[in-house]
Design a protein around this motif. Structure first.
Motif, short mmCIF file in Angstrom:
data_model
loop_
_atom_site.label_atom_id
_atom_site.label_comp_id
_atom_site.label_asym_id
_atom_site.label_seq_id
_atom_site.Cartn_x
_atom_site.Cartn_y
_atom_site.Cartn_z
N LYS A 76 -35.53 -12.50 51.22
CA LYS A 76 -34.48 -11.58 50.35
C LYS A 76 -34.35 -10.28 50.66
CE LYS A 76 -32.11 -11.73 46.01
NZ LYS A 76 -32.16 -12.32 44.82
N ALA A 77 -33.35 -9.67 50.92
CA ALA A 77 -33.20 -8.23 51.48
C ALA A 77 -32.73 -7.54 49.90
CB ALA A 77 -32.16 -7.95 52.23
N LEU A 78 -33.66 -6.53 49.34
CA LEU A 78 -33.57 -5.66 48.34
C LEU A 78 -33.15 -4.46 48.37
CD1 LEU A 78 -36.81 -7.10 46.57
CD2 LEU A 78 -34.72 -8.20 46.54
N SER A 79 -33.06 -3.77 49.71
CA SER A 79 -32.65 -2.34 49.84
C SER A 79 -31.21 -2.29 49.86
CB SER A 79 -33.11 -1.87 51.09
OG SER A 79 -32.84 -0.68 51.39
N ARG A 80 -30.55 -1.14 49.21
CA ARG A 80 -29.22 -1.03 49.02
C ARG A 80 -28.89 -0.06 50.27
NH1 ARG A 80 -26.51 -1.98 44.04
NH2 ARG A 80 -27.79 -2.38 42.30
N ARG A 81 -29.74 0.49 51.07
CA ARG A 81 -29.31 1.53 52.12
C ARG A 81 -29.79 0.84 53.42
NH1 ARG A 81 -33.54 4.49 53.25
NH2 ARG A 81 -35.31 4.71 51.61
N ALA A 82 -30.62 -0.23 53.67
CA ALA A 82 -31.02 -0.54 54.86
C ALA A 82 -30.91 -2.20 54.93
CB ALA A 82 -32.56 0.06 55.00
N CYS A 83 -30.91 -2.75 56.07
CA CYS A 83 -30.53 -4.00 55.98
C CYS A 83 -31.96 -4.68 56.75
CB CYS A 83 -29.44 -4.70 56.89
SG CYS A 83 -29.36 -3.65 58.41
N VAL A 84 -31.98 -6.01 56.81
CA VAL A 84 -33.17 -6.86 57.19
C VAL A 84 -32.70 -7.96 58.41
CG1 VAL A 84 -35.11 -8.39 56.69
CG2 VAL A 84 -34.56 -6.36 55.03
N TRP A 85 -33.32 -7.96 59.31
CA TRP A 85 -32.97 -8.89 60.52
C TRP A 85 -34.05 -10.01 60.35
CZ3 TRP A 85 -35.31 -10.30 65.26
CH2 TRP A 85 -34.33 -11.31 66.13
N VAL A 86 -33.46 -11.15 60.44
CA VAL A 86 -34.42 -12.56 60.31
C VAL A 86 -33.55 -13.51 61.00
CG1 VAL A 86 -35.23 -14.12 58.60
CG2 VAL A 86 -34.95 -11.93 57.77
N ASN A 87 -34.62 -13.93 62.21
CA ASN A 87 -34.31 -14.92 62.98
C ASN A 87 -32.61 -14.94 63.39
OD1 ASN A 87 -36.75 -16.26 62.67
ND2 ASN A 87 -36.19 -17.35 61.08
N GLY A 88 -32.26 -13.68 63.74
CA GLY A 88 -31.08 -13.50 64.29
C GLY A 88 -29.75 -13.52 63.21
N LEU A 89 -30.21 -13.16 61.94
CA LEU A 89 -29.24 -13.03 60.88
C LEU A 89 -29.40 -11.65 60.47
CD1 LEU A 89 -29.06 -16.22 58.90
CD2 LEU A 89 -27.43 -15.44 60.46
N THR A 90 -28.48 -10.79 60.23
CA THR A 90 -28.54 -9.52 59.62
C THR A 90 -27.89 -9.54 58.04
OG1 THR A 90 -27.89 -8.30 61.69
CG2 THR A 90 -27.93 -6.99 59.70
N LEU A 91 -29.20 -9.38 57.27
CA LEU A 91 -29.02 -9.42 55.88
C LEU A 91 -28.83 -8.19 55.21
CD1 LEU A 91 -31.98 -11.83 54.85
CD2 LEU A 91 -29.66 -12.45 55.59
N SER A 92 -27.87 -8.09 54.38
CA SER A 92 -27.68 -6.73 53.49
C SER A 92 -28.20 -7.11 52.28
CB SER A 92 -26.33 -6.55 53.41
OG SER A 92 -25.45 -7.29 53.02
N PHE A 93 -27.70 -6.18 51.31
CA PHE A 93 -28.48 -6.19 49.98
C PHE A 93 -28.39 -7.64 49.15
CE2 PHE A 93 -28.04 -4.81 45.32
CZ PHE A 93 -29.25 -4.62 45.13
N LEU A 94 -29.30 -8.09 48.54
CA LEU A 94 -29.42 -9.34 48.30
C LEU A 94 -28.97 -10.67 48.67
CD1 LEU A 94 -28.19 -8.35 44.51
CD2 LEU A 94 -30.33 -8.56 45.16
N GLU A 95 -28.82 -10.49 50.08
CA GLU A 95 -28.96 -11.57 50.82
C GLU A 95 -30.23 -12.38 51.21
OE1 GLU A 95 -24.42 -11.27 53.11
OE2 GLU A 95 -26.43 -10.38 53.94
N GLN A 96 -30.32 -13.62 51.35
CA GLN A 96 -31.65 -14.24 51.44
C GLN A 96 -31.33 -15.36 52.54
OE1 GLN A 96 -31.98 -15.67 47.33
NE2 GLN A 96 -33.54 -16.70 48.46
N VAL A 97 -32.39 -15.72 53.57
CA VAL A 97 -32.39 -16.76 54.01
C VAL A 97 -33.75 -17.54 54.19
CG1 VAL A 97 -30.71 -16.13 55.90
CG2 VAL A 97 -32.98 -15.46 56.09
N PRO A 98 -33.79 -18.85 54.36
CA PRO A 98 -35.03 -19.79 54.42
C PRO A 98 -35.65 -19.47 55.57
CG PRO A 98 -33.25 -21.00 54.85
CD PRO A 98 -32.43 -19.75 54.44
N LEU A 99 -36.91 -19.54 55.70
CA LEU A 99 -37.83 -19.24 56.70
C LEU A 99 -37.85 -20.55 57.35
CD1 LEU A 99 -40.40 -16.59 55.86
CD2 LEU A 99 -38.26 -16.55 56.48
N SER A 100 -38.42 -20.69 58.82
CA SER A 100 -38.67 -21.98 59.30
C SER A 100 -40.20 -21.85 59.82
CB SER A 100 -37.77 -22.10 60.57
OG SER A 100 -37.75 -20.90 61.37
#
Length: 204
Positions: A76-100
């Motif tokens: 889950k991305a917790l930063s308001r000013r940066a994003c997280v890239w996970v398995n081809g998805l770009t997550l912004s604040f409070l978005e989350q994805v399951p891991l494989s």
């Protein structure tokens, strides 16, 4: 007899900062089934010494899928000013994805590959860290910016109002709901392979 713990084998690399930013990373970190926080603040369970990192940048969240006896995990991305890239998805604040089984993650220039090895314990899990001298994820451009750009998502991520399915609410206070269980990614083997990462403008 104790049940075996789920093991997350985590490889870390930064293309320009080198191993100095990973001096606070332990070889092994055992954690209960509450959230594991990653960031540069004192409250983070995994602290990384990188100025561009938020105090609480992302979280690793264990949960139990319906009908399964093994722990599953989401990021889950917790930063308001940066994003997280996970398995081809770009997550912004409070978005989350399951891991494989095998996962490729990038945030603030840090490249991460996570291998999940399932155990039967529902009380804790363990992370084993390895600092890689070589790149883990190929990027067409080396320089990265933390500025968020409004790029359409290829696949939907779990939003702030959604949580991973069947979360271990009986083990800690958070309550989670959802309908779609995590699906293992294709090629979920144990070999690390370089994967093309989005161009800088499409990342952070």
């Amino acid at each position: 007899m104790k049940r075996p713990l789920t093991v997350l084998r985590v490889s870390l690399h930064h293309p320009t900062k080198g191993p100095a930013i990973f001096t606070t990373v332990p070889p092994r970190l055992q954690h209960d089934v509450s959230l594991l926080l990653v960031g540069r603040g004192p409250a983070a369970h995994l602290q990384l010494q990188l100025p561009g990192l938020s105090r609480q940048h992302l979280s690793l969240e264990p949960y139990l899928e319906k009908g399964s006896a093994l722990l599953a995990f989401s990021l889950k991305a917790l930063s308001r000013r940066a994003c997280v890239w996970v398995n081809g998805l770009t997550l912004s604040f409070l978005e989350q994805v399951p891991l494989s089984t095998v996962n490729r993650v990038t945030f603030s220039g840090i490249q991460v590959v996570v291998h999940v090895e399932g155990g039967t314990s529902l009380e804790a899990f363990v992370c084993c860290f390895h600092i890689s001298p070589s790149p883990l994820i190929y990027r067409p451009q080396a320089e990265e910016s933390d500025e968020w750009e409004d790029i359409p998502q290829e696949l939907p991520a779990l939003g702030s109002g959604q949580r991973a399915p069947g979360h271990l609410g009986f083990l800690h206070s958070a309550s989670y709901t959802g309908d779609s269980p995590p699906q293992p990614g294709a090629g979920g083997g144990t070999e690390i392979q370089l994967q093309r990462e989005p161009a800088d403008g499409a990342l952070c």
